[in-house]
Design an enzyme around this catalytic site. Sequence first.
Site, PDB file in Angstrom:
ATOM      1  N   ASP A 209     -19.072   4.969  60.464  1.00  0.00           N
ATOM      2  CA  ASP A 209     -20.012   3.746  59.975  1.00  0.00           C
ATOM      3  C   ASP A 209     -21.133   3.698  61.018  1.00  0.00           C
ATOM      4  O   ASP A 209     -22.337   3.448  60.368  1.00  0.00           O
ATOM      5  CB  ASP A 209     -19.080   2.446  60.083  1.00  0.00           C
ATOM      6  CG  ASP A 209     -18.326   2.242  58.784  1.00  0.00           C
ATOM      7  OD1 ASP A 209     -18.766   3.038  57.500  1.00  0.00           O
ATOM      8  OD2 ASP A 209     -17.495   1.549  58.578  1.00  0.00           O
TER       9      ASP A 209
ATOM     10  N   ARG B  63     -15.245  -7.468  72.916  1.00  0.00           N
ATOM     11  CA  ARG B  63     -16.588  -7.839  71.953  1.00  0.00           C
ATOM     12  C   ARG B  63     -17.735  -8.397  72.738  1.00  0.00           C
ATOM     13  O   ARG B  63     -18.649  -8.290  73.164  1.00  0.00           O
ATOM     14  CB  ARG B  63     -16.362  -8.411  70.783  1.00  0.00           C
ATOM     15  CG  ARG B  63     -16.238  -7.480  69.453  1.00  0.00           C
ATOM     16  CD  ARG B  63     -15.407  -6.344  69.787  1.00  0.00           C
ATOM     17  NE  ARG B  63     -15.201  -5.408  68.724  1.00  0.00           N
ATOM     18  CZ  ARG B  63     -14.255  -4.458  68.706  1.00  0.00           C
ATOM     19  NH1 ARG B  63     -13.526  -4.172  69.772  1.00  0.00           N
ATOM     20  NH2 ARG B  63     -14.468  -3.687  67.497  1.00  0.00           N
TER      21      ARG B  63
ATOM     22  N   ASP C 124     -14.307  -9.249  64.348  1.00  0.00           N
ATOM     23  CA  ASP C 124     -15.078  -9.045  65.261  1.00  0.00           C
ATOM     24  C   ASP C 124     -16.607  -9.259  65.173  1.00  0.00           C
ATOM     25  O   ASP C 124     -17.570  -9.680  65.878  1.00  0.00           O
ATOM     26  CB  ASP C 124     -14.897  -7.298  64.974  1.00  0.00           C
ATOM     27  CG  ASP C 124     -13.736  -6.799  66.036  1.00  0.00           C
ATOM     28  OD1 ASP C 124     -13.110  -7.735  66.802  1.00  0.00           O
ATOM     29  OD2 ASP C 124     -13.175  -5.922  65.300  1.00  0.00           O
TER      30      ASP C 124
ATOM     31  N   SER D 255      -7.687   1.970  60.458  1.00  0.00           N
ATOM     32  CA  SER D 255      -8.539   1.640  61.230  1.00  0.00           C
ATOM     33  C   SER D 255      -8.093   1.091  62.824  1.00  0.00           C
ATOM     34  O   SER D 255      -7.162   0.333  62.797  1.00  0.00           O
ATOM     35  CB  SER D 255      -9.500   0.084  60.697  1.00  0.00           C
ATOM     36  OG  SER D 255     -10.109  -0.370  61.480  1.00  0.00           O
TER      37      SER D 255
HETATM   38  N1  ARG Z   1      -6.970  -8.190  64.670  1.00  0.00           N
HETATM   39  C1  ARG Z   1      -7.287  -7.793  65.686  1.00  0.00           C
HETATM   40  C2  ARG Z   1      -8.557  -8.611  66.140  1.00  0.00           C
HETATM   41  O1  ARG Z   1      -9.137  -9.433  65.531  1.00  0.00           O
HETATM   42  C3  ARG Z   1      -7.600  -6.306  66.003  1.00  0.00           C
HETATM   43  C4  ARG Z   1      -9.243  -5.969  65.262  1.00  0.00           C
HETATM   44  C5  ARG Z   1      -9.436  -4.535  65.418  1.00  0.00           C
HETATM   45  N2  ARG Z   1     -10.790  -4.525  65.227  1.00  0.00           N
HETATM   46  C6  ARG Z   1     -11.430  -3.210  64.529  1.00  0.00           C
HETATM   47  N3  ARG Z   1     -12.542  -3.025  64.332  1.00  0.00           N
HETATM   48  N4  ARG Z   1     -10.618  -2.337  64.069  1.00  0.00           N
HETATM   49  O2  ARG Z   1      -8.873  -8.657  67.566  1.00  0.00           O
END
Ligand code: ARG
Length: 439
Positions: free
Chosen positions: A14, A94, A123, A174
């Site tokens: 992406d 992040r 995110d 993912s």
């Molecule tokens: N659910 C977790 C969180 O919100 C993991 C997120 C993982 N992010 C990703 N872009 N795969 O912190």
Amino acid sequence: MARRVVLAYSGGLDTSVLVRWMTEELGAEVVAVCADLGQGGDWEALRQRAWAAGAVEVEVLDLREEFATGFVAPAILANALYEGKYPLVSSLSRPIIVKHLVAAARRHGADAIAHGCTGKGNDQVRFEVSSRALAPDLEVLAPVRTWGFSRADSIEYASRWGIPVSATKASPYSVDQNLWGRTVECGVLEDPWATPPEEVYELTVPRRAPGESLEVVVSFEAGLPVAVDGRRLALHEVVAELDELVGGFGFGRVDMVENRRVGIKSREVYECPGALAILMAHADLESLTLERDVAHEKARLEPRWAELVYDGLWYSPLKMALDAFMNETQRFVTGEVRLRCEAGSAGPAATAGPGRCSVAGRRSPFSLYDLDLATYEAADSFRHQDAEGFVHIFGLGVGTWAARQRPLAGGQVAGGTGGQGPGVGHEAPGPGGGRGSRA
Ligand code: ARG
């Protein structure tokens, strides 16, 4: 002059497509910035991919140490587990990524930063709220939210522009990873009833023979781990060392349905062997070194800290105020915790179920545990005769209430246990412990 945009570049499909897409559709010059947070990877291949996609600049920043000391460390002090289980792997990353995107935007004269998050996740919230806190003047672009590309569209777009995405894994999952752990979503995991297949795991694949066990001593200073079995290490090294060690016993898996900030419930699998071992050891050392009221108040505030960070509010006044509280509590959280790991017992090593890791002992020069007070041996320093008066005064309020209200209520006292409404069927036990309504 073309506008410059700094993109949070992961090297995946992406964000690679994003480089070209923003170049074509927005006429932007894209600066690709990748944060090395301990996820591992082939940085040379990643650079090549970003160049091939059309980036005007590519930067890979080694942020491992800063991530550990500035972002993971406060999470350890706060025993941070979102919804009691998730050590905030992605949530912690992040804010540091945004901090460096903003710095890169200033360096490269960009007026916007961009990310590759979808509209359904947490995110995007973390990127945008953090950016708003640190640089309200910068625009945040999130093309993936609206461009309407399916995965197949992205692959097609990449091959049309000669972006080498064959190098990016075609996984049904993912995955996000950094030195604090690994997150796995999607694929068969979307069914909360489905058992996660073994293939989703990488850091917690059991490598020990059945029945094998091992003890490891983690030393803490002012709330942070500083050594493993007496060897002093930087924080990111402690995590890596324990990942390897306790992960090899199959310890460190979390399978949960969590509440995302955007209102969606999501089934998540996490692997955080080192993180979970450190959090367990840290909380245990606190049980020895924190005074009761501090311990109880801290336990109330910890879930709030985790929730704020999960929700993308790293750079917020409440989170900073809670950090000050957490820091203040940690001055004497110094000592050692002995962890005991045990391999799963069934089957050959390769197929043995995940093993265990638990606290076997703890000690501290600042221990508030006083054997002289706690011992049940005869020669202790506890003033037994004081207990009678203490218990009497402690129970005075309840005693007064019971003596006054029971006769008024015909022997019944409102409240009590059970699932019924107030005052219904809640008799105070009679002197014999029965439920009779004695006057
Ligand atoms: N659910 C977790 C969180 O919100 C993991 C997120 C993982 N992010 C990703 N872009 N795969 O912190």
